[in-house]
Design an enzyme around this catalytic site. Structure first.
Site, PDB file in Angstrom:
ATOM      1  N   ASP A 263       0.848  -1.185   0.000  1.00  0.00           N
ATOM      2  CA  ASP A 263       0.000   0.000   0.000  1.00  0.00           C
ATOM      3  C   ASP A 263       0.888   1.241   0.000  1.00  0.00           C
ATOM      4  O   ASP A 263       1.725   1.410   0.893  1.00  0.00           O
ATOM      5  CB  ASP A 263      -0.905  -0.001   1.234  1.00  0.00           C
ATOM      6  CG  ASP A 263      -2.035  -1.010   1.105  1.00  0.00           C
ATOM      7  OD1 ASP A 263      -2.650  -1.068   0.027  1.00  0.00           O
ATOM      8  OD2 ASP A 263      -2.285  -1.752   2.062  1.00  0.00           O
ATOM      9  N   ASP A 373      -6.841  -4.697  -4.796  1.00  0.00           N
ATOM     10  CA  ASP A 373      -7.373  -4.255  -3.504  1.00  0.00           C
ATOM     11  C   ASP A 373      -8.136  -2.948  -3.549  1.00  0.00           C
ATOM     12  O   ASP A 373      -8.324  -2.317  -2.520  1.00  0.00           O
ATOM     13  CB  ASP A 373      -6.209  -4.134  -2.498  1.00  0.00           C
ATOM     14  CG  ASP A 373      -6.684  -3.918  -1.069  1.00  0.00           C
ATOM     15  OD1 ASP A 373      -7.747  -4.449  -0.714  1.00  0.00           O
ATOM     16  OD2 ASP A 373      -6.008  -3.207  -0.320  1.00  0.00           O
TER      17      ASP A 373
END
Length: 1016
Positions: A263, A373
């Site tokens: 991320d 995601d």
């Protein structure tokens, strides 16, 4: 035969965990450790290496939140270890949290060569294989003491903000040792793990399960628990027959793709992501050297760029691994952006900047979209992906759906324009697979396309916070390559999987329209200032490119700001990452995002001013960046003026072909001849009458502010659960309702309210001459906790659906809840507008900063139907940022009676692209179009700096369009291109021959067209 399964299974579990795995390292020797605590933010290796290091004892606490501690580790391999495999093994004080969510370190040699990272599931660094004895190590560990933000579950924590995180050490260093890896024992542990996990997934009556069970028993009988190392080979030999029985001919194939989801910011700031990428890339390239079949799929060009610029030695290893085919750039986007909130042009630029990076750095054109995601996927993605040169699309997130599971794992996804792209959802249901027996069996059982498809993809490796694949995962893959009772694992490039899957299943089913995630619906609203910064940046970038293009075409000596725009676009694209723009990151991330957006706005305003100044001196003029002609009231220092301006051009201030009827203000009634707005004493809208249509618009109090309790079951910043509707209070008490503008061009009423825990909201409702749009300019000082504030407009019409703008088009969503699919869409997103209507009449709600909304329908006692549109204005989640959205917000939304979809499009642009008043020379439109069904979305100079003009436009009504595009400069030719501005022969028929300065266009519904215009 007696059933002794439980006894044998328990025996295997205990012996494996308490005897075999502890024996994997047969000898150990502590290292000498010293340390230096970096006083603030991370420093480069050279600066850390030059410091004075103090002795450090094991068992000592270290690491304040977000701190960096450099450890120097020294040791010497004993002569007695000659011929053995020796490695350094570290325990930084690892907790039960997974890799990427706690302490981690990058290990360097004394001269600054990064070796690999250590984390709780990957603790070793190779030293010698085999050792000669006498080897010395001198390592420097850059150890990050990152806090585990969600370690206590979904409870508020001060750790996400350096200002409140404190300085108390988080970790206690456990050990730093040289150890001998007993390879025979290590392989025995892996053999047992793979067979045990397979056995437990097989059916109770499957003979293979019982065969494995008794094979494991015999192997443990042969194992001397007092001499595991000496008896491991014999035990392995007894396991060999069970490990070499081939898989069934019809066994499912799992394409195992090495992966590490990183991320780009989430429970850590952007600066820490740079280090996570370095640690993960170092691990992946080290593993590639050890396993020749290893393939690591890695997306996000931004992360590669960080490594190139800040970790050149890791970058050289990445380049070699890419050249060897082991490091696979995928995705072709600058970051794995949010799938709902970025504007259409921003999504296009994600592909442009991402794909161009991989082409420039590696000579590789990525062919797939890798978005495991993101929180839902807009219906324009298939077309945008194909226009960027992609053939496939992958995500895993849809398996998180709260209510309905999508019926396919492999299918053709059809976008709003009809474009289809081959799509796969890995049925393993994770993008952080470890290739366990449970995962392999779940992938087979869960796969919904059996009979048509016999393969699926499994991204394996520790992720979210990075880390990546481990050697244990690679060993599992080797054992699972051809094993009876299991799916077959093959480690390969995702391109290879998609090619085989498509060849096997060319007639895969079709899913049409958006991929709506039935979860994380609050990401349309959380962290409103971050979202507003993105919206404003997107529109300022549009303005800067348009006016810079106009200046470059007409102002001698003006230099188009290629580099500045490239840098600013990349900043905005980074902050569209799927945990930044959705508002689901820690406080630190959003504080930095807001600061970056402010900087971007300043720089873009300077670029716009410079470009407009290039037109030379002149009278005050209005500059219109929107793709529609404008006739409206603008505010100037001298007062409001009604004026007109052409689309993407300028006109003298006050120039107008008509004089609108003035606004009259009588008490709390505003009337401009088009709409009459009456206010109740509490400041809500008591009536909105469309004077042209002769009908009342509202079926109840309009602009009704409703404060709901908002505590989702989990995922506070991400989720809004349906039970939020059960408790609310309407804000009906007004502190003041005051007329603040009384015509003739502007009439306005200001309503001030205080409520809750010291919150206040001031709204100015404005009616302007010549416009049906009723603006609600809003200022909030927000101090609520676990609440959501909505603004509702109950409209007196029966709408069977709502229509909301998305990227390069719009989508229709049913207003009923006949099925669980419709009921699950109780909160949806839109961009600049949402429209509802019945035959002959419609109403739109437009906005300049909000995305989340809901649309519901009720039947009144008089038999009529009320369709209510409610905008989600601001939330107050406490996890992961306890102070999310606290403080001041400014934004505007508006009610537009009597609106068609075309009206909604026009006013959506107008509200987001205010007219500019500048004293400058005339600027004619660079391009113009004669059909309102064709919207020009971007005007810029070509990225290759040839001077060609690039125009991106699209059909915006959902029908067919035949239009003429006129260039405001001598036109030599036109080429239809892909998003990367390369010729696109298959779409060449959409643009006809050049006639003078015009070109004829033919577009299908919602078609996106990129034109490269060469100048005569």
């Amino acid at each position: 035969m007696h059933d002794e399964r439980r006894r044998i299974e328990d025996r295997v579990e205990r012996v494996l965990g308490q005897r075999i795995q502890p024996a994997v390292h047969s000898h150990s020797l502590p290292c000498e450790v010293s340390f230096w605590q970096a006083p603030g933010e991370p420093v480069p290796f050279a600066e850390a290496a030059a410091q004075t290091y103090e002795p450090f004892a094991m068992g000592t606490p270290w690491g304040p939140p977000w701190g960096t501690t450099w450890f120097r580790v020294r040791g010497e391999v004993p002569a007695a270890w000659a011929g053995r495999r020796v490695e350094a093994v570290f325990d930084l004080g690892f907790t039960a949290a997974g890799p990427g969510f706690q302490a981690e370190a990058l290990v360097h040699t004394a001269d600054g060569v990064p070796l690999k990272a250590v984390n709780p599931r990957n603790r070793y660094v190779p030293v010698a294989r085999p050792a000669a004895g006498g080897e010395r190590i001198d390592f420097l560990l850059e150890a990050a003491s990152n806090p585990d933000i969600l370690g206590r579950g979904f409870l508020p924590t001060p750790l996400g903000d350096p200002a409140t995180a404190g300085r108390a050490p988080l970790y206690t260093f456990g050990s730093a040792e040289l150890r001998v890896l007993d390879e025979e024992v290590w392989h025995l542990s892996l053999d047992l793990e793979v067979l045990r996990e397979l056995m437990l997934e097989l059916g109770e009556h499957d003979p293979r399960r019982h065969t494995i069970l008794h094979t494991l028993e015999r192997a443990l009988d042969a194992l001397d628990l007092d001499d595991v190392s000496g008896s491991a080979a014999q035990a392995r030999e007894l396991l060999r027959p069970a490990l070499t029985r081939p898989a069934h001919a019809s066994a499912h194939t799992v394409s195992a793709v090495g992966h590490a989801h990183i991320d780009s910011a989430w429970l850590w700031p952007v600066r820490e992501t740079v280090r996570k990428a370095a640690r993960t890339f170092a691990n992946a390239t080290a593993l590639a050297e050890e396993y020749e079949e290893f393939v690591f799929a890695c997306s996000q060009a931004q992360q590669y760029a960080w490594i190139r610029d800040q970790h050149p030695r890791v970058w050289e290893r990445v380049k070699k691994a890419v050249a060897d085919g082991q490091f696979a750039p995928v995705g072709g986007m600058w970051v794995e952006s949010d799938g709902n909130l970025p504007g259409g042009e921003a999504v296009a630029r994600q592909f442009v900047h991402g794909k161009r990076f991989f082409l420039d750095c590696f000579g590789i054109e990525t062919t797939g979209v890798w978005l495991p995601d993101s929180f839902g996927y807009n219906g324009a993605y298939p077309q945008l992906a194909k226009l960027a040169g992609n053939d496939w699309f992958l995500t895993q997130k849809m398996s998180w759906n709260q209510t309905n599971q999508l019926p396919h794992h492999t299918f053709w996804w059809e976008g709003i324009d009809g474009t289809r792209i081959f799509t796969h959802f890995p049925p393993v249901d994770t993008y952080n697979a470890e290739l366990t027996g449970r995962e392999m069996a779940h992938a087979v059982r869960n796969h919904r396309d059996k009979g048509g498809s016999s393969r699926s993809l499994a991204p394996f490796g520790h992720g979210d916070g990075g880390g990546g694949p481990t050697r244990e995962m690679m060993e599992r893959a080797r054992r699972l390559a051809d094993l009876e009772g299991s799916a077959k694992a093959v480690v390969e490039h995702p391109d290879a999987f998609f090619a085989a899957a498509r060849a096997e299943y060319p007639d895969a089913p079709v899913w049409s329209g958006e991929l709506y995630l039935e979860l994380h619906r609050a990401t349309y609203t959380s962290q409103a200032r971050t979202k507003q910064g993105n919206r404003r940046s997107e529109h300022l970038l549009r303005e800067a490119e348009l006016w810079a293009t106009a200046a470059a075409l007409r102002a001698p000596g003006y230099a188009y700001p290629y580099d500045e725009l490239d840098r600013l676009w990349k900043t905005v694209l980074l902050h569209q990452f799927h945990d930044i723009l959705p508002g689901s990151s820690i406080a630190w991330v959003h504080q930095e995002a807001e600061a970056e957006y402010a900087r971007v706005a300043r720089e873009l305003e300077e670029l716009i001013a410079r470009a407009l100044a290039a037109a030379g001196p002149g009278v005050p003029r209005v500059f219109n960046t929107s793709p529609r002609d404008r006739a409206e009231v603008v505010r100037t220092p001298e007062g409001p003026v009604f004026t007109e301006a052409p689309a993407s051009g300028s006109a003298p201030l006050g120039a107008a072909r008509r004089t609108p009827e003035p606004v009259t203000v009588t008490g709390l009634v505003l009337d401009n001849g088009l709409v009459r707005v009456e206010f109740a004493d509490d400041g809500s809208l008591a009536s909105v009458r469309d004077l042209t249509a002769g009908r009342e618009v509202l079926a109840g109090p309009g602009n009704l502010l409703r404060l709901h309790s908002d505590l989702p079951n989990r995922w506070d910043a991400w989720d809004i659960d349906k039970h939020y509707r059960s408790r609310w209070s309407d804000l009906l008490d007004a502190d003041a309702v005051t007329v603040v503008a009384s015509g003739p061009l502007i009439g306005a009423v200001r309503i001030e309210r205080s409520f809750g825990r010291g919150s206040a909201i001031a709204q100015t409702v404005t009616v302007r001459a010549g416009s049906r749009r009723i603006d609600v300019e809003t200022e909030i000082d927000w101090h609520e906790s676990e609440k959501i504030l909505k603004a509702g407009f109950p409209i007196d019409l029966r709408a069977d659906r709502s229509t909301a703008e998305i990227q390069f088009g719009h989508v229709h969503r049913p207003a009923h809840t006949n099925t669980s699919w419709e009921a699950a869409r109780f909160e949806v997103y839109g961009h600049r507008w949402v429209h509802i209507g019945e035959p002959g009449y419609g109403v739109a709600v437009v906005n300049d900063a909000t995305y989340g909304h809901d649309v519901s329908r009720t039947t009144r006692t008089d038999g009529g139907t009320t369709t209510t549109v409610r905008l989600s204005l601001v939330r107050a989640p406490r996890v992961p940022d306890p102070a999310a959205d606290q403080g001041r917000h400014r934004f505007c939304y508006a009610l537009l009676p009597g609106a068609t979809v075309e009206d909604a499009i026009t006013e959506g642009y107008a509200l987001n692209l205010p007219l500019r008043v500048v004293s400058a020379g005339a600027v004619d439109p660079v391009v113009s179009c004669d059909d309102p069904a064709v919207t020009v979305e971007a005007v810029k100079l070509a990225d290759d700096r040839s001077g060609d003009v690039v125009v991106r436009l699209y059909e915006c009504h959902g029908g067919r369009a035949a239009a003429r595009l006129r260039a405001g400069f001598p036109l030599a030719g036109v080429t239809v291109t892909d998003l990367l501005e390369r010729p696109l022969p298959e779409a060449a028929g959409s643009a006809g021959a050049v006639t003078g300065d015009e070109v004829a266009l033919t577009l299908r519904p919602f078609q996106i067209l990129t034109l490269r215009l060469s100048r005569a």
